[in-house]
Design a protein around this motif. Structure first.
Motif, PDB file in Angstrom:
ATOM      1  N   LEU A  63       0.741  -1.227  -0.218  1.00  0.00           N
ATOM      2  CA  LEU A  63      -0.218  -0.078   0.104  1.00  0.00           C
ATOM      3  C   LEU A  63       0.771   1.265  -0.024  1.00  0.00           C
ATOM      4  N   ALA A  64       2.079   1.271   0.753  1.00  0.00           N
ATOM      5  CA  ALA A  64       2.765   2.434   0.837  1.00  0.00           C
ATOM      6  C   ALA A  64       3.424   2.558  -0.666  1.00  0.00           C
ATOM      7  N   THR A  65       3.650   1.402  -1.219  1.00  0.00           N
ATOM      8  CA  THR A  65       4.286   1.661  -2.596  1.00  0.00           C
ATOM      9  C   THR A  65       3.290   2.250  -3.570  1.00  0.00           C
ATOM     10  N   ILE A  66       2.253   1.816  -3.292  1.00  0.00           N
ATOM     11  CA  ILE A  66       1.183   2.330  -4.439  1.00  0.00           C
ATOM     12  C   ILE A  66       0.702   3.839  -4.099  1.00  0.00           C
ATOM     13  N   TYR A  67       0.680   4.112  -2.808  1.00  0.00           N
ATOM     14  CA  TYR A  67       0.257   5.465  -2.459  1.00  0.00           C
ATOM     15  C   TYR A  67       1.376   6.361  -2.740  1.00  0.00           C
ATOM     16  N   ALA A  68       2.683   6.174  -2.787  1.00  0.00           N
ATOM     17  CA  ALA A  68       3.741   6.977  -3.249  1.00  0.00           C
ATOM     18  C   ALA A  68       3.685   6.827  -5.008  1.00  0.00           C
ATOM     19  N   TYR A  69       3.533   5.911  -5.647  1.00  0.00           N
ATOM     20  CA  TYR A  69       3.346   6.124  -6.895  1.00  0.00           C
ATOM     21  C   TYR A  69       2.143   6.955  -7.318  1.00  0.00           C
ATOM     22  N   ASP A  70       1.022   6.633  -6.693  1.00  0.00           N
ATOM     23  CA  ASP A  70      -0.194   7.590  -7.051  1.00  0.00           C
ATOM     24  C   ASP A  70       0.133   9.011  -6.972  1.00  0.00           C
ATOM     25  N   PHE A  71       0.938   9.594  -5.726  1.00  0.00           N
ATOM     26  CA  PHE A  71       1.162  10.987  -5.692  1.00  0.00           C
ATOM     27  C   PHE A  71       2.065  11.256  -6.720  1.00  0.00           C
ATOM     28  N   ALA A  72       2.885  10.642  -7.135  1.00  0.00           N
ATOM     29  CA  ALA A  72       3.797  10.722  -8.272  1.00  0.00           C
ATOM     30  C   ALA A  72       2.865  11.020  -9.679  1.00  0.00           C
ATOM     31  N   GLU A  73       2.062  10.371  -9.575  1.00  0.00           N
ATOM     32  CA  GLU A  73       1.118  10.295 -10.982  1.00  0.00           C
ATOM     33  C   GLU A  73       0.362  11.622 -11.004  1.00  0.00           C
ATOM     34  N   ARG A  74      -0.154  12.047  -9.484  1.00  0.00           N
ATOM     35  CA  ARG A  74      -0.934  13.543  -9.433  1.00  0.00           C
ATOM     36  C   ARG A  74       0.214  14.348  -9.812  1.00  0.00           C
ATOM     37  N   MET A  75       1.182  14.259  -9.457  1.00  0.00           N
ATOM     38  CA  MET A  75       2.111  15.456  -9.684  1.00  0.00           C
ATOM     39  C   MET A  75       2.523  15.566 -11.155  1.00  0.00           C
ATOM     40  N   ARG A  76       2.475  14.395 -11.961  1.00  0.00           N
ATOM     41  CA  ARG A  76       2.560  14.450 -13.358  1.00  0.00           C
ATOM     42  C   ARG A  76       1.896  14.929 -14.149  1.00  0.00           C
ATOM     43  N   SER A  77       0.486  14.983 -13.698  1.00  0.00           N
ATOM     44  CA  SER A  77      -0.816  15.197 -14.173  1.00  0.00           C
ATOM     45  C   SER A  77      -1.097  16.792 -14.145  1.00  0.00           C
ATOM     46  N   ASN A  78      -0.272  17.355 -13.103  1.00  0.00           N
ATOM     47  CA  ASN A  78      -0.662  18.817 -12.863  1.00  0.00           C
ATOM     48  C   ASN A  78       0.960  19.636 -13.180  1.00  0.00           C
ATOM     49  N   PRO A  79       1.466  19.737 -14.431  1.00  0.00           N
ATOM     50  CA  PRO A  79       2.690  20.306 -14.791  1.00  0.00           C
ATOM     51  C   PRO A  79       2.806  21.731 -14.255  1.00  0.00           C
ATOM     52  N   GLY A  80       1.397  22.303 -14.265  1.00  0.00           N
ATOM     53  CA  GLY A  80       1.507  23.866 -14.029  1.00  0.00           C
ATOM     54  C   GLY A  80       1.839  24.069 -12.286  1.00  0.00           C
ATOM     55  N   GLY A  81       1.294  22.938 -11.577  1.00  0.00           N
ATOM     56  CA  GLY A  81       1.571  22.992 -10.086  1.00  0.00           C
ATOM     57  C   GLY A  81       3.069  22.705  -9.996  1.00  0.00           C
ATOM     58  N   ILE A  82       3.846  21.941 -10.726  1.00  0.00           N
ATOM     59  CA  ILE A  82       5.237  21.588 -10.430  1.00  0.00           C
ATOM     60  C   ILE A  82       5.999  22.933 -11.010  1.00  0.00           C
ATOM     61  N   SER A  83       5.565  23.647 -11.990  1.00  0.00           N
ATOM     62  CA  SER A  83       6.133  24.983 -12.343  1.00  0.00           C
ATOM     63  C   SER A  83       6.048  25.862 -11.265  1.00  0.00           C
ATOM     64  N   ALA A  84       4.712  25.915 -10.744  1.00  0.00           N
ATOM     65  CA  ALA A  84       4.523  27.088  -9.627  1.00  0.00           C
ATOM     66  C   ALA A  84       5.068  26.467  -8.213  1.00  0.00           C
ATOM     67  N   ASP A  85       5.781  25.781  -8.516  1.00  0.00           N
ATOM     68  CA  ASP A  85       6.512  25.167  -7.009  1.00  0.00           C
ATOM     69  C   ASP A  85       5.591  24.779  -5.822  1.00  0.00           C
ATOM     70  N   ALA A  86       4.385  24.181  -6.339  1.00  0.00           N
ATOM     71  CA  ALA A  86       3.338  24.061  -5.346  1.00  0.00           C
ATOM     72  C   ALA A  86       3.279  22.716  -4.736  1.00  0.00           C
ATOM     73  N   TYR A  87       4.224  21.879  -5.267  1.00  0.00           N
ATOM     74  CA  TYR A  87       4.490  20.330  -4.709  1.00  0.00           C
ATOM     75  C   TYR A  87       5.768  20.472  -3.922  1.00  0.00           C
ATOM     76  N   LYS A  88       6.307  21.509  -3.860  1.00  0.00           N
ATOM     77  CA  LYS A  88       7.618  21.554  -3.013  1.00  0.00           C
ATOM     78  C   LYS A  88       7.470  21.385  -1.467  1.00  0.00           C
ATOM     79  N   ASN A  89       8.032  20.532  -0.816  1.00  0.00           N
ATOM     80  CA  ASN A  89       8.003  20.414   0.699  1.00  0.00           C
ATOM     81  C   ASN A  89       6.351  20.498   1.200  1.00  0.00           C
ATOM     82  N   ILE A  90       5.700  19.662   0.785  1.00  0.00           N
ATOM     83  CA  ILE A  90       4.562  19.371   1.327  1.00  0.00           C
ATOM     84  C   ILE A  90       4.640  18.460   2.893  1.00  0.00           C
ATOM     85  N   THR A  91       4.035  19.004   3.890  1.00  0.00           N
ATOM     86  CA  THR A  91       3.651  18.124   4.947  1.00  0.00           C
ATOM     87  C   THR A  91       2.404  18.384   5.422  1.00  0.00           C
TER      88      THR A  91
END
Length: 175
Positions: free
Chosen positions: A63-91
């Motif tokens: 499950l931990a592996t699936i959830y980590a890859y799930d979030f990676a896919e969420r990031m890939r589907s939002n390239p504008g959020g990556i460009s805006a640094d919205a995914y940096k240092n999420i706690t």
């Protein structure tokens, strides 16, 4: 009373005392067999219990592996959020549920991804969550990669005690 028996020219005599002794030996043999079987079944039960525990631990790692890859896919589907640094240092301390259903900005979508991800991980174990589950995303400035970590606690038993030990799965993603 003696019974005479002739087999292949050899006469054998059977007395009631020898018959009684023979029955007693059979009863002892049965008792020993039952004890050996009982010990074998106890060993089999302990192997089953150990197997069930290992299956649960394996399930949490999966499950931990699936959830980590799930979030990676969420990031890939939002390239504008990556460009805006919205995914940096999420706690998990800085997460809130953005109430945007259709018109989310890139940053709001990143926040929503993280919030939904956190709700899945820290949900009840029967609903697919992890025990004491948490997650985080860190950005490595040197490599330019994101490190997605999923943590949970796992019961580890030894001969004397049982303890909850923290476990972590980390995934490094270059986007």
């Amino acid at each position: 009373m003696k019974l005479g028996l002739t087999t292949a020219g050899v006469k054998q005599t059977i007395t009631p005392a020898s018959v009684t002794r023979q029955q007693g030996v059979s009863m002892i043999e049965i008792l020993v067999t039952i004890i050996i079987l009982a010990i074998g079944f106890l060993g089999l039960a302990s192997v089953q219990l150990l197997g069930a525990k290992n299956i649960a631990a394996s399930n949490y790692r999966t499950l931990a592996t699936i959830y980590a890859y799930d979030f990676a896919e969420r990031m890939r589907s939002n390239p504008g959020g990556i460009s805006a640094d919205a995914y940096k240092n999420i706690t998990w301390s800085n997460l809130s549920n953005p109430e945007c259903d259709g018109g989310c900005s890139y940053s709001e979508m990143a926040n929503r991804d993280a919030y939904e991800w956190s709700q899945i991980i820290k949900g009840s174990v029967t609903e697919g969550g992890l025990p004491s589950g948490s997650g985080s995303v860190a950005y490595d400035e040197v490599s330019g990669s994101y490190i997605i970590s999923v943590s949970w606690s796992e019961v580890v038993r030894n001969a004397e005690t049982a303890a909850n030990l923290p476990q972590t799965f980390s995934l490094e993603v270059l986007l």
